[in-house]
Write an enzyme that holds these catalytic residues in place. Structure first.
Site, PDB file in Angstrom:
ATOM      1  N   CYS A  69       0.889  -1.133   0.038  1.00  0.00           N
ATOM      2  CA  CYS A  69      -0.001   0.067   0.041  1.00  0.00           C
ATOM      3  C   CYS A  69       0.773   1.084   0.097  1.00  0.00           C
ATOM      4  CB  CYS A  69      -0.997  -0.115   1.274  1.00  0.00           C
ATOM      5  SG  CYS A  69       0.022  -0.259   2.532  1.00  0.00           S
TER       6      CYS A  69
ATOM      7  N   CYS B 296       0.050  -4.703   8.200  1.00  0.00           N
ATOM      8  CA  CYS B 296       0.298  -3.618   8.988  1.00  0.00           C
ATOM      9  C   CYS B 296       1.164  -3.852  10.226  1.00  0.00           C
ATOM     10  CB  CYS B 296      -0.911  -2.821   9.494  1.00  0.00           C
ATOM     11  SG  CYS B 296      -2.176  -2.081   7.997  1.00  0.00           S
TER      12      CYS B 296
END
Lengths: 136, 207
Positions: A37, A105
């Site tokens: 991302c 993440c």
């Protein structure tokens, strides 16, 4: 996708945001990124003896990335280096109830802890100007 | 080339037969290049691509099957979606390269995730500039400079990728890992460029 309450809490009130003096020999800095991302995360630790006495982070990314790094700094503060190295991304996933699409993440946060510690260790090894073997 | 089961004509696309109009069931593995009747390549002529899409989309457009039996109606919808998706992949040079690297057995994005520290430090710096700019009441001239710089870097990254994929490397070639790393760098550039765009939009709305 709904964020869990814990993610929202860390996102709204991130702990330990900021920077430590990168040039200090007792400060380790880790910068890591997620190609999935384009998120980037900086995590810094201040070490005394073998204990992490302070930790700061700066994350440019989604709510889960911010929450993961915020939680990571909370967890490593006051721990020894070895204890901090034992933190796994799966623990972060569990604590924050991250959905599968946001697991990277938590990987990023684990990588950031490791990178900061590696940077600190490299700095400690430097003055002796010996190869990595001479771990302080 | 596969032939149409209904009329025996050579098929240009698996979605339908251009000769007799038969609507076909597309195999799951059909590639975006196959769907649009093109040879796999990194360089794709935009007009040709658009032309293929329009031509094939007409064969499977759900409007033409509105009165057909439900099986065909559904198939028309599915095939239209497949065509549009294939077009989206092929019309975007980064997505096209990403598809080719994967199809040629190259590494996935997360197996080539390690980026040089110097690069990540730069990414951090761009983001810090943007964060500061967001807090300022007046437009920050650094943002305009950054936008130009990042767009130029994106373009040269894509040029390097195109050179590395032209002609297409062998299946599993080590060159694919280099392309993957370059594509990952493009991802970071895109994120920052997206932030710049949203910052500009927010400013123009405030006026």
């Amino acid at each position: 996708m709904a964020y869990s309450d814990k993610v929202i809490d860390h996102y709204n009130n991130p702990r330990n945001v900021g920077s430590l003096d990168k040039a200090k020999p007792t400060v380790g800095t880790g910068v890591v990124g997620a190609p999935e991302c384009g998120d980037v995360m900086k995590l810094q630790i201040q070490v005394e003896g073998d204990r992490i006495v302070d930790a700061k982070f700066k994350t440019f990314g989604c709510g889960s990335a911010i929450a993961s790094s915020s939680l990571a700094t909370e967890w490593i503060k006051g721990r020894t280096i070895d204890e901090a190295l034992g933190i796994r991304n799966t623990q972060i996933v569990e604590e924050l109830s991250l959905p599968p699409v946001k697991i990277h993440c938590s990987v990023l946060a684990e990588d950031a802890i490791k990178a900061a510690i590696a940077d600190y260790k490299a700095k400690q090894a430097e003055p002796v100007s010996a190869p990595e073997a001479s771990k302080s | 080339m596969t032939k149409c089961e209904a009329c025996g004509a050579a098929l240009e696309t698996p979605v339908a037969c251009a000769a007799c109009g038969a609507l076909r069931e597309v195999p799951d593995g059909a590639s975006p290049f196959e769907l649009l009747g093109l040879e796999p390549a990194i360089v794709v002529d935009e007009r040709t691509l658009r032309g293929q899409l329009t031509r094939f989309a007409r064969l499977v457009h759900p409007d033409f099957f509105a009165a057909a039996e439900p099986v065909l109606r559904e198939r028309a919808g599915r095939n239209s979606a497949r065509l549009n998706h294939a077009f989206e992949v092929l019309a975007d040079s980064a997505r096209r390269a990403d598809w080719l690297v994967t199809a040629l057995g190259g590494p996935a994005e997360d197996t080539e995730r390690a980026m040089p520290q110097a690069f990540l430090a730069e990414v951090l710096e761009w983001n810090e500039v943007l964060e500061e700019a967001r807090a300022e009441p007046e437009p920050d001239p650094r943002v305009a400079r950054l936008a130009v710089e990042l767009a130029a870097r994106r373009a040269s990254s894509l040029e390097r990728i195109a050179r590395a994929l032209e002609p297409l490397p062998e299946h599993g070639s080590p060159a694919l890992a280099t392309v993957r790393r370059e594509l990952n760098a493009v991802r970071y550039l895109d994120r920052a460029l997206g932030e710049i765009e949203s910052l500009r939009l927010a400013r123009s709305e405030r006026r």
